[in-house]
Design an enzyme around this catalytic site. Sequence first.
Site, PDB file in Angstrom:
ATOM      1  N   VAL A 296     -15.172  -5.447  10.896  1.00 57.08           N
ATOM      2  CA  VAL A 296     -14.445  -6.661  10.531  1.00 57.08           C
ATOM      3  C   VAL A 296     -15.374  -7.858  10.571  1.00 57.08           C
ATOM      4  O   VAL A 296     -15.476  -8.639   9.618  1.00 57.08           O
ATOM      5  CB  VAL A 296     -13.243  -6.884  11.466  1.00 57.08           C
ATOM      6  CG1 VAL A 296     -12.633  -8.271  11.228  1.00 57.08           C
ATOM      7  CG2 VAL A 296     -12.179  -5.827  11.243  1.00 57.08           C
TER       8      VAL A 296
ATOM      9  N   VAL B  33      -7.884 -11.303  13.254  1.00 55.65           N
ATOM     10  CA  VAL B  33      -7.731  -9.993  12.617  1.00 55.65           C
ATOM     11  C   VAL B  33      -7.308  -8.939  13.636  1.00 55.65           C
ATOM     12  O   VAL B  33      -6.756  -7.899  13.269  1.00 55.65           O
ATOM     13  CB  VAL B  33      -9.042  -9.586  11.908  1.00 55.65           C
ATOM     14  CG1 VAL B  33      -8.850  -8.316  11.094  1.00 55.65           C
ATOM     15  CG2 VAL B  33      -9.532 -10.704  10.989  1.00 55.65           C
TER      16      VAL B  33
ATOM     17  N   LYS C  10       1.702   2.070   7.500  1.00 59.65           N
ATOM     18  CA  LYS C  10       2.000   1.284   8.696  1.00 59.65           C
ATOM     19  C   LYS C  10       2.935   2.025   9.637  1.00 59.65           C
ATOM     20  O   LYS C  10       3.591   2.998   9.273  1.00 59.65           O
ATOM     21  CB  LYS C  10       2.634  -0.064   8.307  1.00 59.65           C
ATOM     22  CG  LYS C  10       1.682  -0.983   7.550  1.00 59.65           C
ATOM     23  CD  LYS C  10       0.403  -1.272   8.321  1.00 59.65           C
ATOM     24  CE  LYS C  10       0.623  -2.072   9.577  1.00 59.65           C
ATOM     25  NZ  LYS C  10      -0.666  -2.332  10.302  1.00 59.65           N
TER      26      LYS C  10
ATOM     27  N   HIS D 225      -0.991   1.707  16.224  1.00 58.46           N
ATOM     28  CA  HIS D 225      -1.246   0.531  17.075  1.00 58.46           C
ATOM     29  C   HIS D 225      -0.216   0.453  18.196  1.00 58.46           C
ATOM     30  O   HIS D 225       0.412  -0.593  18.416  1.00 58.46           O
ATOM     31  CB  HIS D 225      -1.252  -0.748  16.241  1.00 58.46           C
ATOM     32  CG  HIS D 225      -2.280  -0.774  15.150  1.00 58.46           C
ATOM     33  ND1 HIS D 225      -3.637  -0.867  15.409  1.00 58.46           N
ATOM     34  CD2 HIS D 225      -2.154  -0.712  13.809  1.00 58.46           C
ATOM     35  CE1 HIS D 225      -4.302  -0.873  14.266  1.00 58.46           C
ATOM     36  NE2 HIS D 225      -3.424  -0.774  13.281  1.00 58.46           N
TER      37      HIS D 225
ATOM     38  N   GLU E  19      -6.026   4.793  13.452  1.00 58.99           N
ATOM     39  CA  GLU E  19      -6.984   3.885  14.094  1.00 58.99           C
ATOM     40  C   GLU E  19      -7.677   4.495  15.302  1.00 58.99           C
ATOM     41  O   GLU E  19      -8.670   3.929  15.790  1.00 58.99           O
ATOM     42  CB  GLU E  19      -6.303   2.569  14.485  1.00 58.99           C
ATOM     43  CG  GLU E  19      -5.385   2.627  15.686  1.00 58.99           C
ATOM     44  CD  GLU E  19      -3.972   3.082  15.354  1.00 58.99           C
ATOM     45  OE1 GLU E  19      -3.123   3.084  16.271  1.00 58.99           O
ATOM     46  OE2 GLU E  19      -3.706   3.446  14.187  1.00 58.99           O
TER      47      GLU E  19
ATOM     48  N   TYR F  40      -1.167   4.511  10.548  1.00 59.42           N
ATOM     49  CA  TYR F  40      -1.572   3.536  11.552  1.00 59.42           C
ATOM     50  C   TYR F  40      -0.405   3.337  12.504  1.00 59.42           C
ATOM     51  O   TYR F  40       0.744   3.165  12.077  1.00 59.42           O
ATOM     52  CB  TYR F  40      -1.940   2.200  10.911  1.00 59.42           C
ATOM     53  CG  TYR F  40      -3.263   2.193  10.194  1.00 59.42           C
ATOM     54  CD1 TYR F  40      -4.455   2.392  10.883  1.00 59.42           C
ATOM     55  CD2 TYR F  40      -3.331   1.952   8.824  1.00 59.42           C
ATOM     56  CE1 TYR F  40      -5.666   2.389  10.227  1.00 59.42           C
ATOM     57  CE2 TYR F  40      -4.540   1.941   8.157  1.00 59.42           C
ATOM     58  CZ  TYR F  40      -5.710   2.152   8.856  1.00 59.42           C
ATOM     59  OH  TYR F  40      -6.913   2.142   8.202  1.00 59.42           O
TER      60      TYR F  40
ATOM     61  N   ASP G  74      -3.207  -6.775  15.047  1.00 60.34           N
ATOM     62  CA  ASP G  74      -2.614  -5.436  15.077  1.00 60.34           C
ATOM     63  C   ASP G  74      -2.700  -4.804  16.461  1.00 60.34           C
ATOM     64  O   ASP G  74      -1.903  -3.928  16.801  1.00 60.34           O
ATOM     65  CB  ASP G  74      -3.323  -4.515  14.073  1.00 60.34           C
ATOM     66  CG  ASP G  74      -2.701  -4.591  12.683  1.00 60.34           C
ATOM     67  OD1 ASP G  74      -1.515  -4.927  12.585  1.00 60.34           O
ATOM     68  OD2 ASP G  74      -3.412  -4.321  11.711  1.00 60.34           O
TER      69      ASP G  74
ATOM     70  N   ARG H 238       0.826  -1.201   0.000  1.00 64.13           N
ATOM     71  CA  ARG H 238       0.000   0.000   0.000  1.00 64.13           C
ATOM     72  C   ARG H 238       0.867   1.261   0.000  1.00 64.13           C
ATOM     73  O   ARG H 238       2.035   1.228   0.386  1.00 64.13           O
ATOM     74  CB  ARG H 238      -0.910   0.011   1.229  1.00 64.13           C
ATOM     75  CG  ARG H 238      -2.045  -0.988   1.177  1.00 64.13           C
ATOM     76  CD  ARG H 238      -2.836  -1.014   2.483  1.00 64.13           C
ATOM     77  NE  ARG H 238      -2.075  -1.636   3.565  1.00 64.13           N
ATOM     78  CZ  ARG H 238      -2.535  -1.798   4.812  1.00 64.13           C
ATOM     79  NH1 ARG H 238      -3.745  -1.362   5.127  1.00 64.13           N
ATOM     80  NH2 ARG H 238      -1.789  -2.387   5.733  1.00 64.13           N
TER      81      ARG H 238
END
Length: 381
Positions: A188, A276, A84, A105, A127, A103, A279, A25
């Site tokens: 999700v 999922v 990321k 996390h 997020e 993102y 992360d 990405r």
Amino acid sequence: MATSNGAQAIKTVGVPKEVKTMEGRVSLTPDGVREFERLGIDVFVETGAGLGASITDEEFVAAGATIVPTAADAWSQQMVVKVKEPKEEEFGYLRDDLTLFTYLHLSAYPKVAEALVKAGTTAVAYETVQAADGSLPLLAPMSEIAGRLATQAGARFLERPQGGRGVLMGGAPGVRPANVVVIGAGNVGYNAAWIAAGMLANVTILDKNLDRLRFLDQICIGRTTTLASNRGSIERALLDADLVVGAVLVAGARAPIVVSEDMVRSMKPGSVIVDVAVDQGGCIATTRETSHVDPIYMQHGVVHYAVGNMPGAVPYTSTYALTNATLPYQIDLARLGAQAAIEKSEALRHGLNTARGCITNEAVARDLSREYVAPLSVFTR
């Protein structure tokens, strides 16, 4: 240049190439570049940054970007937009006059949090950007894609050559379909359940939010059963599950463990878990992060798939879905500067995770056992 407190408008934006394993990405499309250029904000894209998403350097140049030869050139701009979290090889690019939007996390990646705090970087996490209605608009598009991919991955690894039980999702005439259990009914979980039902599997989706289950019960007619989530209902559901999708999220915080190791032991040999929530640390006790290069491992006879950047498997789709959502916030951060944008936007205040050496998201601070400093006060300290 922007000052270290993010008070000034931003005039240059960098787009580095992602370095996480098999991450194709890119954080900005040519259309996004045109929006920045229209406002007099220059965009510097590292060469090859868009190739994984089928976007060439020439397309970026045609939109008004400048192609730069190295990651250092992209990272040297006033604001950097990524997909990321920074990897260790990128920590040296962090600094106190940088605004980073990506993102993060941080609850799952404490080393990244430490690097951002040490550098004094103003870091806003996709997020945790949160709208007034409580929704997470920058997490939603990737959650939708990850949910759909979770079922695709589960179906693939249920195949015997991949280590699974050899179960076809939709079964066959005279043969029962797969039993799919989805834990969590958010973006999700809903998307995972929807695709599984479309593949003609028997689907059970569990959540603690009864209003959400009422909504899904009205729109998921046929093969989908909704259940109130608790330890007992999860234990019973897992006993006959062929595929389990972990889809539990607490915004900004570490995901709670909802499936214990004993529950995993109780599952049928060759069944599959797709977590999922990896992360955010994972919601299955036996989860450890994997990659697209080496996506699975076996534990207690169960196939575990726990890739930390699942949407990276479909970077063309993911890039456009992500930037559709992130671009307005990117523009606001650049046009106003981080401090003014965060003062103006409650959504971006939720998104601010670090600034001036402080942790500015309450859930992240709690998970990392660090002092929490409110976003509106951090710039005046």
